[in-house]
Design an enzyme around this catalytic site. Sequence first.
Site, mmCIF file in Angstrom:
data_model
loop_
_atom_site.group_PDB
_atom_site.id
_atom_site.type_symbol
_atom_site.label_atom_id
_atom_site.label_comp_id
_atom_site.label_asym_id
_atom_site.label_seq_id
_atom_site.Cartn_x
_atom_site.Cartn_y
_atom_site.Cartn_z
ATOM 1 N N ASP A 1 5.980 4.187 5.255
ATOM 2 C CA ASP A 1 6.785 3.212 5.686
ATOM 3 C C ASP A 1 6.878 2.101 4.872
ATOM 4 O OD1 ASP A 1 4.208 3.310 6.632
ATOM 5 O OD2 ASP A 1 4.914 1.843 8.477
ATOM 6 N N HIS A 2 5.882 1.781 4.024
ATOM 7 C CA HIS A 2 6.101 0.542 3.136
ATOM 8 C C HIS A 2 6.592 0.997 1.549
ATOM 9 C CE1 HIS A 2 3.564 -1.814 5.890
ATOM 10 N NE2 HIS A 2 3.449 -0.625 6.520
ATOM 11 N N HIS B 1 6.219 -5.843 11.898
ATOM 12 C CA HIS B 1 5.338 -4.547 11.865
ATOM 13 C C HIS B 1 4.838 -4.350 13.178
ATOM 14 C CE1 HIS B 1 2.456 -1.219 10.809
ATOM 15 N NE2 HIS B 1 3.340 -1.363 9.474
ATOM 16 N N ASP C 1 -0.780 -3.957 5.651
ATOM 17 C CA ASP C 1 -1.401 -3.655 7.057
ATOM 18 C C ASP C 1 -3.066 -3.890 6.823
ATOM 19 O OD1 ASP C 1 1.001 -2.566 7.593
ATOM 20 O OD2 ASP C 1 0.305 -0.364 7.363
ATOM 21 N N HIS D 1 1.343 3.817 1.951
ATOM 22 C CA HIS D 1 1.947 4.507 3.179
ATOM 23 C C HIS D 1 3.575 4.537 3.129
ATOM 24 C CE1 HIS D 1 -1.922 4.203 5.733
ATOM 25 N NE2 HIS D 1 -1.854 5.449 4.874
ATOM 26 N N HIS E 1 0.790 -1.230 0.136
ATOM 27 C CA HIS E 1 0.083 0.204 -0.094
ATOM 28 C C HIS E 1 0.926 1.255 -0.128
ATOM 29 C CE1 HIS E 1 1.040 -0.479 4.009
ATOM 30 N NE2 HIS E 1 0.274 0.665 4.541
ATOM 31 N N HIS F 1 -7.680 -1.718 5.315
ATOM 32 C CA HIS F 1 -6.710 -0.584 6.125
ATOM 33 C C HIS F 1 -7.393 0.733 5.691
ATOM 34 C CE1 HIS F 1 -3.223 0.690 7.911
ATOM 35 N NE2 HIS F 1 -2.616 1.044 6.867
#
Lengths: 320, 320
Positions: B66-67, B267, B209, B64, B62, B139
Amino acid sequence: MNLLFLGTSAGVPTKTRNVSGIALRESKGKGWYLIDCGEGTQHQVLHTKLSFHSLKAILITHVHGDHCYGLPGILASAAMGGRTAPLTLMAPKGIQTWLEATCEVTQLSLPFVLEFICSDELPSVEFENMAVETFALSHRVPCYAYAFTERNVEAALDVDTLDRQGIPRGPLWGQLKQGVDVTFEGKQLRSQDYLLFKHAPRKVVIAGDNDRPELLAQACAGAQVLVHEATYTEAMAEKAGEVGHSYGKQVAAFAQAIKLPNLVLTHFSPRYPLISHTSPSIEDIRTEAQSVYSGALYLARDFVEYSLDKAGQLTEVSSE
Amino acid sequence: MNLLFLGTSAGVPTKTRNVSGIALRESKGKGWYLIDCGEGTQHQVLHTKLSFHSLKAILITHVHGDHCYGLPGILASAAMGGRTAPLTLMAPKGIQTWLEATCEVTQLSLPFVLEFICSDELPSVEFENMAVETFALSHRVPCYAYAFTERNVEAALDVDTLDRQGIPRGPLWGQLKQGVDVTFEGKQLRSQDYLLFKHAPRKVVIAGDNDRPELLAQACAGAQVLVHEATYTEAMAEKAGEVGHSYGKQVAAFAQAIKLPNLVLTHFSPRYPLISHTSPSIEDIRTEAQSVYSGALYLARDFVEYSLDKAGQLTEVSSE
């Protein structure tokens, strides 16, 4: 004023050197400025005592990834760490466009104001304890150097002059000492006319990628320190020119010509290990630079901090 | 098939855990897949034996940060490292938009083709040695799980059947053994009808997530391993739901319900240290998950590698 190197590699990270990032710490308090923010800069910060809460500004020299890909992550982490104070970002226009696209796509909403200042307009900006000027360099894309000059240099009142002019001891003296201009008997008195500065203001010039060090002559006027890339050794001079970079000796020759007292080289190609039994290594860049430069020469390493004292002397203060 | 964790922290990196990134290695050869690419993933890769030349695909769960914030840097470094082979990128549409903006602003020109596959369309993709299916999760933004099933599982010829049907020993047998369908006396013979597979194909599901593990029931059919986020402990269940995340016990209960043999949690919120004398720590997530799950439970750590053998057993193989 202290310089803490967070990354000293050109283009790509290595096992021991991250891509570009330099923390400039103010001499008073905990305030600091981040110059360039390659990927992983926030990770490097985690291993220092620097706090995102006391970060005054981020200044990006140019749009190449090894100088800016850490920007979204560092802003996101400052946000998740609870920062709410506005943050100044000085950078080429493209960086603003890119950050806006990044925030939109990745749903990053910052809880603090990002005050963008466009470096392409060569701005001069005054922070509380630091004045910053911008100078254009020569690279494959628009690229800049930032000159940092400390403000509020410690000063004593010029008591002789005050007495001679009959300005009475008391609150007026206090205000003049604080740098505040005052009115006395209908006359405007300028604080700086009654102060004896204890030392010349410290000035550090931090340049981005650049193949013409001589462009920095004006920026370096009154500076004690220049931080400049030295991506290659002289053997790679032709290649350096082609890709808009400098080699160590070229930068050192410029520093010698303008009688600069301290030169810090950084942004070394990954082809040069720190110490090598087989040339070329970073030691070759040092040797070549030293052959033409009589000032204090430093080759930056990740996590090494340099302190510039009031007398304008630069020394290595720590190594993590 | 091996799983090498490059980052196990949620949201922000810590001193010991990077943000999301998992390398899935094929059982044969050096080929690998990168699932998620938080900032600093390329730095982590430098400390492993993985090579960007043998990277088959990058799959992003996805948008975000941090990914995905490590994506531009890893592509730039693969390019500077001389990669020219096409690279598959499976990701939500926004990632393609963002990468295009990034390449344009930062003047990043890749010397290899990036073959973009849009995860929003829930694609099934067959690589040489691996089949990948996509499943939707729940999510704050569209988010996906990827199921990896090995192809070309080792097989023996079903000699009895071949003899019984009078198919003569020779080149035909060789082709059937190689997985090639052949024609014999005007009849089409399907390779898979004459092969005895030595073990069930290994299948690993790696989820992004997600606050509803039960959405993975179909994805997990035939899988030996599920890798799922466990951002919080049960005490944070309400908060987890608000931000679209799971807590460990919730994921473990799902794994128990579908009788999944191996569960790897990752995570973890930075609030949970690896080992802590004062709760909560990652050990609390483990304890809670173990209380409802009877399979093999693993809590991932950066640089720890797990191997899935032909019998479907998962074991920790190394720790750097």
